[in-house]
Write a protein that holds these residues in place. Structure first.
Motif, PDB file in Angstrom:
ATOM      1  N   VAL A  60      12.322  -3.703 -17.163  1.00  0.00           N
ATOM      2  CA  VAL A  60      11.748  -2.852 -16.021  1.00  0.00           C
ATOM      3  C   VAL A  60      11.441  -3.709 -14.952  1.00  0.00           C
ATOM      4  O   VAL A  60      10.658  -4.751 -14.846  1.00  0.00           O
ATOM      5  CB  VAL A  60      10.647  -2.027 -16.721  1.00  0.00           C
ATOM      6  CG1 VAL A  60       9.920  -0.979 -15.754  1.00  0.00           C
ATOM      7  CG2 VAL A  60      11.042  -1.360 -17.976  1.00  0.00           C
ATOM      8  N   ILE A  61      11.862  -3.392 -13.756  1.00  0.00           N
ATOM      9  CA  ILE A  61      11.304  -4.008 -12.461  1.00  0.00           C
ATOM     10  C   ILE A  61      10.408  -2.984 -11.828  1.00  0.00           C
ATOM     11  O   ILE A  61      10.826  -1.831 -11.668  1.00  0.00           O
ATOM     12  CB  ILE A  61      12.861  -4.102 -11.620  1.00  0.00           C
ATOM     13  CG1 ILE A  61      13.949  -4.828 -12.330  1.00  0.00           C
ATOM     14  CG2 ILE A  61      12.166  -4.814 -10.403  1.00  0.00           C
ATOM     15  CD1 ILE A  61      15.023  -4.938 -11.756  1.00  0.00           C
ATOM     16  N   GLY A  62       9.713  -3.588 -11.212  1.00  0.00           N
ATOM     17  CA  GLY A  62       8.534  -2.729 -10.499  1.00  0.00           C
ATOM     18  C   GLY A  62       8.871  -3.228  -9.111  1.00  0.00           C
ATOM     19  O   GLY A  62       8.833  -4.360  -8.698  1.00  0.00           O
ATOM     20  N   LEU A  63       9.333  -2.116  -8.194  1.00  0.00           N
ATOM     21  CA  LEU A  63       9.682  -2.401  -6.523  1.00  0.00           C
ATOM     22  C   LEU A  63       7.852  -1.734  -5.971  1.00  0.00           C
ATOM     23  O   LEU A  63       7.941  -0.638  -5.907  1.00  0.00           O
ATOM     24  CB  LEU A  63      10.625  -1.662  -6.020  1.00  0.00           C
ATOM     25  CG  LEU A  63      10.832  -1.691  -4.670  1.00  0.00           C
ATOM     26  CD1 LEU A  63      10.876  -2.938  -4.129  1.00  0.00           C
ATOM     27  CD2 LEU A  63      12.130  -0.836  -4.382  1.00  0.00           C
ATOM     28  N   ILE A  64       7.379  -2.694  -5.757  1.00  0.00           N
ATOM     29  CA  ILE A  64       5.872  -2.413  -5.363  1.00  0.00           C
ATOM     30  C   ILE A  64       5.567  -2.652  -3.724  1.00  0.00           C
ATOM     31  O   ILE A  64       5.627  -3.561  -3.265  1.00  0.00           O
ATOM     32  CB  ILE A  64       4.928  -3.095  -6.026  1.00  0.00           C
ATOM     33  CG1 ILE A  64       5.206  -3.035  -7.565  1.00  0.00           C
ATOM     34  CG2 ILE A  64       3.387  -2.738  -5.866  1.00  0.00           C
ATOM     35  CD1 ILE A  64       4.807  -4.183  -8.455  1.00  0.00           C
ATOM     36  N   HIS A  65       5.615  -1.495  -3.169  1.00  0.00           N
ATOM     37  CA  HIS A  65       5.436  -1.560  -1.669  1.00  0.00           C
ATOM     38  C   HIS A  65       4.057  -0.981  -1.232  1.00  0.00           C
ATOM     39  O   HIS A  65       3.748   0.341  -1.905  1.00  0.00           O
ATOM     40  CB  HIS A  65       6.439  -0.808  -0.988  1.00  0.00           C
ATOM     41  CG  HIS A  65       6.406  -0.844   0.722  1.00  0.00           C
ATOM     42  ND1 HIS A  65       6.386  -1.801   1.300  1.00  0.00           N
ATOM     43  CD2 HIS A  65       6.134   0.258   1.181  1.00  0.00           C
ATOM     44  CE1 HIS A  65       6.302  -1.320   2.508  1.00  0.00           C
ATOM     45  NE2 HIS A  65       6.214  -0.023   2.459  1.00  0.00           N
ATOM     46  N   GLY A  66       3.170  -1.541  -0.695  1.00  0.00           N
ATOM     47  CA  GLY A  66       1.836  -0.944  -0.278  1.00  0.00           C
ATOM     48  C   GLY A  66       1.014  -1.138  -1.483  1.00  0.00           C
ATOM     49  O   GLY A  66       1.240  -1.943  -2.369  1.00  0.00           O
ATOM     50  N   PRO A  67       0.067  -0.427  -1.415  1.00  0.00           N
ATOM     51  CA  PRO A  67      -1.171  -0.662  -2.466  1.00  0.00           C
ATOM     52  C   PRO A  67      -0.681  -0.178  -3.756  1.00  0.00           C
ATOM     53  O   PRO A  67      -0.208   0.767  -4.109  1.00  0.00           O
ATOM     54  CB  PRO A  67      -2.361   0.199  -2.067  1.00  0.00           C
ATOM     55  CG  PRO A  67      -1.859   1.188  -0.915  1.00  0.00           C
ATOM     56  CD  PRO A  67      -0.664   0.568  -0.487  1.00  0.00           C
ATOM     57  N   ALA A  68      -1.164  -0.894  -4.859  1.00  0.00           N
ATOM     58  CA  ALA A  68      -1.158  -0.598  -6.349  1.00  0.00           C
ATOM     59  C   ALA A  68      -2.600  -0.730  -6.687  1.00  0.00           C
ATOM     60  O   ALA A  68      -3.045  -1.811  -6.991  1.00  0.00           O
ATOM     61  CB  ALA A  68      -0.330  -1.443  -7.066  1.00  0.00           C
ATOM     62  N   ALA A  69      -3.240   0.360  -6.993  1.00  0.00           N
ATOM     63  CA  ALA A  69      -4.609   0.470  -7.177  1.00  0.00           C
ATOM     64  C   ALA A  69      -4.806   1.165  -8.347  1.00  0.00           C
ATOM     65  O   ALA A  69      -4.396   2.060  -8.827  1.00  0.00           O
ATOM     66  CB  ALA A  69      -5.522   1.138  -6.027  1.00  0.00           C
ATOM     67  N   GLY A  70      -6.086   0.833  -9.217  1.00  0.00           N
ATOM     68  CA  GLY A  70      -6.499   1.340 -10.487  1.00  0.00           C
ATOM     69  C   GLY A  70      -5.341   1.449 -11.459  1.00  0.00           C
ATOM     70  O   GLY A  70      -4.980   0.565 -11.703  1.00  0.00           O
TER      71      GLY A  70
END
Length: 250
Positions: free
Chosen positions: A89-99
């Motif tokens: 599993v790849i997480g493409l994380i753009h901007g906030p990842a909160a909580g």
């Protein structure tokens, strides 16, 4: 296969409906042999800011809600499905990842970020503790001391710090660049020995809580299984025949 959180106007805040849809999609991905790699991402300018606050406002209208039930019944199955996914599993994380969004990001095997990415352990800001596996995953990613400090402060972890601390694995200037490279990484993983990759994740997760003799035994047990797999036998044959192996994922 790409799974997108799609409430860009609300920074992909998670509602009851979204959580159900996400879990259903993950269960489908677990069972579909033709899916060899997953990409989890968010639409717009955020990955996900976690629990939808407006939904919580409704929950608090009459009395304080049972947050433990909410976490156990709706959030934990999602992160459990990610960590037990029989493919990378790849997480493409753009901007906030909160909580809760941070928890989902942490449950991804490989995290691709942009310069605009931030990881925010915001639980303490609303008088709560990390959940959805964040206490487990953040500690293993950062170490106990740093995980405790960022959890107590609740301050954003910048893209630069995320790379320096090992929280992210690839960083790109723009979302467009990150999307292109994520596709390349996903295609590469999808052509690999999927069963071995799933076993590697579980081996690393389990080994941290085991004694040295038990780790050695677990490794041997895993090799017993993988030694019987098509992909291992194909890799050996390809090596002897001086060709590129064609992995089928089992």
């Amino acid at each position: 296969m790409t799974i997108g959180l799609h409430r860009p106007g609300a920074l992909n805040a998670l509602t009851h409906t979204m959580r159900g849809q996400l879990l259903d999609t993950l269960i489908h991905a677990q069972q579909a042999a033709e899916i060899r790699c997953l990409v989890l991402t968010g639409a717009g300018r955020a990955f996900s800011v976690g629990q939808d606050v407006r939904e919580m406002q409704e929950m608090y209208r009459d009395h304080a809600p049972d947050l433990g039930r909410l976490v156990r019944d709706e959030y934990n199955p999602i992160v459990d499905a990610l960590l037990n996914m029989p493919k990378p599993v790849i997480g493409l994380i753009h901007g906030p990842a909160a909580g809760g969004g941070l928890s989902l990001a942490l449950a991804c095997d490989i995290r691709v970020i942009t310069d605009q990415t931030s990881f925010i352990p915001a639980f303490v800001k609303v008088g709560l503790a990390p959940d959805t596996g964040a206490s487990f995953l953040l500690t293993r990613a950062l170490g106990w001391s740093r995980a405790l400090a960022v959890s107590l402060l609740g301050q954003p972890i910048t893209a630069e710090d995320a790379m320096n601390w090992g929280l992210a694995h690839f960083r790109f200037n723009t979302l467009e660049q990150a999307e292109i490279e994520t596709r390349n990484i996903a295609n590469n993983l999808a052509e690999g020995p999927t069963q071995a990759m799933a076993e590697i994740r579980q081996l690393l997760l389990q080994s941290q809580g085991l004694s040295w003799p038990d780790v050695l035994q677990l490794e041997a047990t895993v090799q017993d299984r993988l030694g019987q797999s098509h992909d291992h036998q194909e890799a050996v044959a390809a090596f002897l025949e001086r060709r590129t192996p064609k992995f089928l994922g089992h």
